[in-house]
Write an enzyme that holds these catalytic residues in place. Structure first.
Site, PDB file in Angstrom:
ATOM      1  CE  LYS A  13      -2.049  -0.846   3.882  1.00  0.00           C
ATOM      2  NZ  LYS A  13      -1.721  -2.161   4.437  1.00  0.00           N
ATOM      3  NE  ARG A  88      -4.905  -1.118   9.726  1.00  0.00           N
ATOM      4  CZ  ARG A  88      -3.755  -0.784   9.121  1.00  0.00           C
ATOM      5  NH1 ARG A  88      -3.672   0.321   8.421  1.00  0.00           N
ATOM      6  NH2 ARG A  88      -2.730  -1.558   9.215  1.00  0.00           N
ATOM      7  NE  ARG A 127       7.324  -3.355   6.720  1.00  0.00           N
ATOM      8  CZ  ARG A 127       6.020  -3.087   6.558  1.00  0.00           C
ATOM      9  NH1 ARG A 127       5.600  -2.524   5.436  1.00  0.00           N
ATOM     10  NH2 ARG A 127       5.156  -3.389   7.492  1.00  0.00           N
ATOM     11  NE  ARG A 133       5.948  -1.033  10.489  1.00  0.00           N
ATOM     12  CZ  ARG A 133       4.909  -0.996   9.688  1.00  0.00           C
ATOM     13  NH1 ARG A 133       4.979  -0.374   8.527  1.00  0.00           N
ATOM     14  NH2 ARG A 133       3.786  -1.573  10.045  1.00  0.00           N
ATOM     15  NE  ARG A 144       1.519  -5.280  11.102  1.00  0.00           N
ATOM     16  CZ  ARG A 144       2.774  -5.353  10.636  1.00  0.00           C
ATOM     17  NH1 ARG A 144       3.696  -5.966  11.330  1.00  0.00           N
ATOM     18  NH2 ARG A 144       3.069  -4.814   9.486  1.00  0.00           N
TER      19      ARG A 144
HETATM   20  P1  ADP Z   1       0.646  -2.416   7.932  1.00  0.00           P
HETATM   21  O1  ADP Z   1      -0.505  -2.277   6.999  1.00  0.00           O
HETATM   22  O2  ADP Z   1       1.890  -2.943   7.255  1.00  0.00           O
HETATM   23  O3  ADP Z   1       0.318  -3.182   9.186  1.00  0.00           O
HETATM   24  P2  ADP Z   1       0.464   0.409   8.775  1.00  0.00           P
HETATM   25  O4  ADP Z   1       1.606   1.351   8.791  1.00  0.00           O
HETATM   26  O5  ADP Z   1      -0.676   0.729   7.882  1.00  0.00           O
HETATM   27  O6  ADP Z   1       1.130  -0.996   8.429  1.00  0.00           O
HETATM   28  O7  ADP Z   1      -0.106   0.238  10.259  1.00  0.00           O
HETATM   29  C1  ADP Z   1       0.709  -0.109  11.342  1.00  0.00           C
HETATM   30  C2  ADP Z   1      -0.125  -0.162  12.633  1.00  0.00           C
HETATM   31  O8  ADP Z   1      -0.658   1.141  12.910  1.00  0.00           O
HETATM   32  C3  ADP Z   1      -1.354  -1.073  12.603  1.00  0.00           C
HETATM   33  O9  ADP Z   1      -1.045  -2.399  12.938  1.00  0.00           O
HETATM   34  C4  ADP Z   1      -2.254  -0.406  13.660  1.00  0.00           C
HETATM   35  O10 ADP Z   1      -1.861  -0.731  14.968  1.00  0.00           O
HETATM   36  C5  ADP Z   1      -1.971   1.066  13.460  1.00  0.00           C
HETATM   37  N1  ADP Z   1      -2.922   1.715  12.521  1.00  0.00           N
HETATM   38  C6  ADP Z   1      -2.612   2.320  11.336  1.00  0.00           C
HETATM   39  N2  ADP Z   1      -3.711   2.827  10.761  1.00  0.00           N
HETATM   40  C7  ADP Z   1      -4.756   2.532  11.588  1.00  0.00           C
HETATM   41  C8  ADP Z   1      -6.157   2.780  11.548  1.00  0.00           C
HETATM   42  N3  ADP Z   1      -6.730   3.424  10.534  1.00  0.00           N
HETATM   43  N4  ADP Z   1      -6.915   2.329  12.572  1.00  0.00           N
HETATM   44  C9  ADP Z   1      -6.363   1.672  13.605  1.00  0.00           C
HETATM   45  N5  ADP Z   1      -5.065   1.416  13.709  1.00  0.00           N
HETATM   46  C10 ADP Z   1      -4.250   1.833  12.717  1.00  0.00           C
END
Ligand code: ADP
Length: 186
Positions: A13, A88, A127, A133, A144
């Site tokens: 993404k 999400r 990654r 991370r 996740r």
């Molecule tokens: P990925 O899709 O690789 O898990 P992101 O950077 O999109 O990585 O998200 C990392 C973490 O940030 C998620 O596991 C969650 O804890 C939090 N997060 C990000 N966006 C949201 C959202 N819209 N609602 C709730 N938690 C979020």
């Protein structure tokens, strides 16, 4: 134009969203990036979010909805936005719809990046080795992926009922995926 990139963790993404946003001439906003910056800066938002993120859980909607409101209300989002990592949950999607429609906008396209599960796990572990991370460890990755299937995948049906979903094969060459994405959102 308001575009949402949807996909499991590791589906690309962020990488694809950055290139696509440049092509479309709209800003890209990632809630994941904003949350990581907040954690680093030690803000109240970051303090609330960190534990959830490290465990691979979603930050609760009660915390995230304020951030989403702020993003969609900001000057930079006036003419369109590429949304990466939000909404999400269905509750977040309903909030986004409500905020955008009050401004005379809507989610115009949802690009769904399809990547198979084995490849996702491989990419995330790769990654982890490169970027360090704190949520890219095996337990958190599994969590996740579970959270994605449980809470985020239902957004596909939610947006399908609005007729805006376009599925894009997310495996293979980065440029080839980008070309498919551009065609899908056009
Ligand atoms: P990925 O899709 O690789 O898990 P992101 O950077 O999109 O990585 O998200 C990392 C973490 O940030 C998620 O596991 C969650 O804890 C939090 N997060 C990000 N966006 C949201 C959202 N819209 N609602 C709730 N938690 C979020």
């Amino acid at each position: 134009m308001f575009v949402l990139i949807l996909g499991a963790p590791g589906s690309g993404k962020g990488t694809q969203g950055t290139i696509l946003a440049g092509h479309l001439g709209i800003p890209q906003v990632s809630t994941g990036d904003l949350l990581r910056a907040a954690v680093k800066a030690g803000t109240p938002l970051g303090k609330k979010a960190k534990g959830y993120m490290d465990q691979g859980l979603l930050v609760p909607d009660s915390v995230i909805l304020g951030l989403i409101n702020e993003i969609l209300d900001s000057e930079q989002a006036r003419g369109g936005l590429l949304m990466d990592g939000f909404p999400r949950t269905v509750a977040q999607a309903m909030a986004v719809d409500r905020i955008l429609s009050a401004k005379g906008h809507r989610v115009d396209r949802v690009a769904m990046l399809d990547v198979d599960e084995q490849e996702l796990a491989q990419r995330l572990l790769g990654r982890a080795a490169k970027e360090g991370r704190s949520d890219d460890n095996p337990q958190s990755i599994q969590q996740r992926l579970r959270v994605y299937h449980q809470l985020t995948a239902p957004l596909i049906a939610y947006y399908e009922s609005q007729g805006v979903v376009r599925r894009v094969a997310g495996m293979g060459d980065i440029n080839a995926i980008q070309q498919r994405l551009r065609i899908a959102v056009a």
